[in-house]
Motif scaffolding. Structure first.
Motif, PDB file in Angstrom:
ATOM      1  N   GLY A   1       0.816  -1.204   0.000  1.00 44.66           N
ATOM      2  CA  GLY A   1       0.000   0.000   0.000  1.00 44.66           C
ATOM      3  C   GLY A   1       0.852   1.257   0.000  1.00 44.66           C
ATOM      4  N   SER A   2       1.945   1.229   0.757  1.00 40.63           N
ATOM      5  CA  SER A   2       2.871   2.362   0.779  1.00 40.63           C
ATOM      6  C   SER A   2       3.517   2.559  -0.589  1.00 40.63           C
ATOM      7  CB  SER A   2       3.946   2.141   1.849  1.00 40.63           C
ATOM      8  OG  SER A   2       4.864   3.208   1.877  1.00 40.63           O
ATOM      9  N   PHE A   3       3.823   1.448  -1.270  1.00 39.45           N
ATOM     10  CA  PHE A   3       4.422   1.514  -2.606  1.00 39.45           C
ATOM     11  C   PHE A   3       3.420   2.072  -3.621  1.00 39.45           C
ATOM     12  CE2 PHE A   3       5.585  -0.484  -6.715  1.00 39.45           C
ATOM     13  CZ  PHE A   3       6.844   0.059  -6.861  1.00 39.45           C
ATOM     14  N   ILE A   4       2.154   1.650  -3.506  1.00 37.08           N
ATOM     15  CA  ILE A   4       1.102   2.188  -4.376  1.00 37.08           C
ATOM     16  C   ILE A   4       0.983   3.696  -4.182  1.00 37.08           C
ATOM     17  CG2 ILE A   4      -1.394   2.225  -4.813  1.00 37.08           C
ATOM     18  CD1 ILE A   4      -1.444  -0.754  -4.114  1.00 37.08           C
ATOM     19  N   ASP A   5       1.042   4.106  -2.938  1.00 39.36           N
ATOM     20  CA  ASP A   5       0.988   5.531  -2.620  1.00 39.36           C
ATOM     21  C   ASP A   5       2.130   6.289  -3.297  1.00 39.36           C
ATOM     22  OD1 ASP A   5       1.791   7.951  -0.840  1.00 39.36           O
ATOM     23  OD2 ASP A   5      -0.204   7.465  -0.113  1.00 39.36           O
TER      24      ASP A   5
END
Length: 487
Positions: free
Chosen positions: A419-423
């Protein structure tokens, strides 16, 4: 007999549809003929249509007609707003999307909670009556305050609180008798229900913008009403009220320390009582951990903390609140996993940002060798990446020890990091970048220093808050899909 009842329902649907347009036409004719300001006729239309809609659970046997009616008016009102027609309904002193938000709120309530007619009726009644009363009482008061963007008055806010309380107090008694409810509510509990729901409705009105109260007031009124009553029936009302008092103290202190703005304190309070109301101390614990750990990391970063507003609160807490309420209303354990997945992503992203600031080297723009200054969306650093994994892992450990989810530590850690990478990806390629002419800084907010900012790259409507929310929501959905597929 069933066919006759269905025909009657569709006949009522047709009458309501035609009546609404007839009233709109009359209001527009009166406005043009008398030259009265659009605001006066708009209030009449608002109240008339609201009273019709709030009684739909009594008029219709099923929700098909009201779903179709609200869907049609979302389309019709969007066209009328864009074409600037029917000024008696759309014209105000500022651009407002309230005529679209209102049928949207009706659509949501009728689609998900048609089986709760009393709560539905009272939620619409609060919007229909309390909101215009607040506007009338507050119209002529000179002394105003700005909790977020729109100005509010003390007199109007007090009128909203008092009228909402009376609607809930009297409406609960009247409609309980109408529906033949055998559920008896003691008077002190009923007073508490009125106060709790009225406070939530009033707070949602305070942080409204461009007619968003037409969506937030009925939804938040409905949810707070149900949260209070269901916690009462489960015997956990004392805990809920204790958390409510504690939450007021926490966010008042946070506002005093300037870690949140007024709107941020209101948003945090509402998020907190909804999550606590959905699952008690167990469910609120990981959220408290997230906010405390994020605040601590901001302190050790040794920079002046920025005041979080309501949009920043919802960016990180909106998706977890959605999954918590889904668990509350539908009682499926899978939504708890979605709650933890979305919170893991928010924690991972926040820790990545805060810990990444401690790096002595400047971060790199993702997929490039270009170094940028710290805090730029779409950038990564080695230390920030470790921080992201650590943040996700912390929620994974909490899920194991508090929720006793077995074999999910690795999954929650993976989802949070993802999720952090998607962000980061969204921040790099599609997030809007802005320039504030007031403070002469490159920022990531469309609205800053009390004014709109200038778009420099990306999409105007995709800001950092929306990116955070989408990444958090996507993480919750993905972990549910993975668990259902392979779990």
């Amino acid at each position: 007999m069933d066919i006759i009842e269905q025909l009657n329902d569709w006949a009522i649907f047709g009458i309501i549809f035609v009546t609404i347009f007839f009233v709109l036409g009359i209001a527009e004719t009166i406005r043009n003929y008398t030259g009265r300001p659009p605001e006066s006729t708009r209030k009449f239309v608002h109240i008339f249509i609201g009273l019709i809609i709030c009684f739909c659970p009594i008029l219709f046997k099923v929700n098909i007609q009201i779903i179709l009616l609200s869907s049609l008016f979302i389309v019709i009102n969007t066209y009328l707003l864009l074409s600037e027609k029917f000024k008696s309904m759309n014209a105000t002193s500022r651009k407002s999307y309230g005529t679209i938000y209102f049928p949207l709120s009706v659509l949501m309530l009728s689609f998900f909670w048609w089986d709760k007619p009393i709560s539905f009726i009272l939620a619409i009644l609060v919007l229909t009556l309390a909101d215009p009363i607040a506007a009338i009482f507050g119209a002529r008061q000179r002394h105003t305050f700005t909790p977020w963007i729109d100005k509010k008055s003390v007199r109007g806010t007090s009128a909203m609180l008092g009228s909402s309380f009376l609607i809930i107090l009297l409406g609960t008694d009247i409609f309980s008798k109408l529906y033949g409810s055998n559920f008896f509510i003691p008077l002190p509990i009923l007073f508490g229900l009125g106060i709790f729901t009225a406070i939530s409705a009033t707070l949602s009105e305070l942080i409204s913008y461009r007619g968003s109260d037409n969506l937030s007031i009925p939804i938040i009124t409905f949810i707070s009403y149900e949260v209070y009553l269901i916690n009462y029936t489960r015997g956990t009302l004392t805990d809920l009220l204790l958390w409510t008092i504690l939450s007021i103290i926490i966010f008042s202190y946070a506002y005093k320390l300037k870690s949140v703005s007024i709107s941020g304190a209101i948003g945090g309070f509402l998020v907190g009582i909804f999550i606590f109301g959905s699952g008690g101390w167990v469910l609120i614990s990981p959220l408290v951990f997230f906010f405390i750990s994020s605040s601590f990391l901001s302190i050790i970063k040794n920079e002046k903390p920025s005041q979080r507003d309501v949009m920043q609160i919802l960016a990180n807490g909106g998706a977890p609140t959605f999954f918590a309420l889904s668990y509350f209303f539908f009682q499926d354990q899978i939504f708890l996993l979605g709650f933890l997945g979305s919170l893991s992503a928010s924690t991972a992203d926040t820790w990545a940002t805060e810990i990444g600031f401690l790096s002595k080297k400047r971060p790199y723009l993702i997929f490039t060798s270009r170094q940028v200054k710290k805090g730029v969306s779409g950038s990564i650093s080695l230390l920030g990446t470790f921080g992201s994994i650590a943040g996700a892992l912390s929620i994974g450990l909490i899920s194991f020890y508090i929720f006793e989810f077995k074999n999910t530590i690795a999954l929650i850690t993976l989802i949070g990091s993802m999720g952090s990478f998607i962000d980061t990806l969204m921040g790099r390629y599609i997030q809007g970048k802005f320039y504030c002419t007031k403070c002469n800084k490159d920022i990531e907010q469309y609205f800053h220093c009390g004014a709109e900012t200038i778009l420099t790259s990306g999409f105007k409507w995709i800001d950092n808050n929306l990116v955070n929310f989408i990444a958090s929501l996507a993480s919750g959905i993905i972990i549910i899909i993975i668990y259902l597929t392979y779990g």
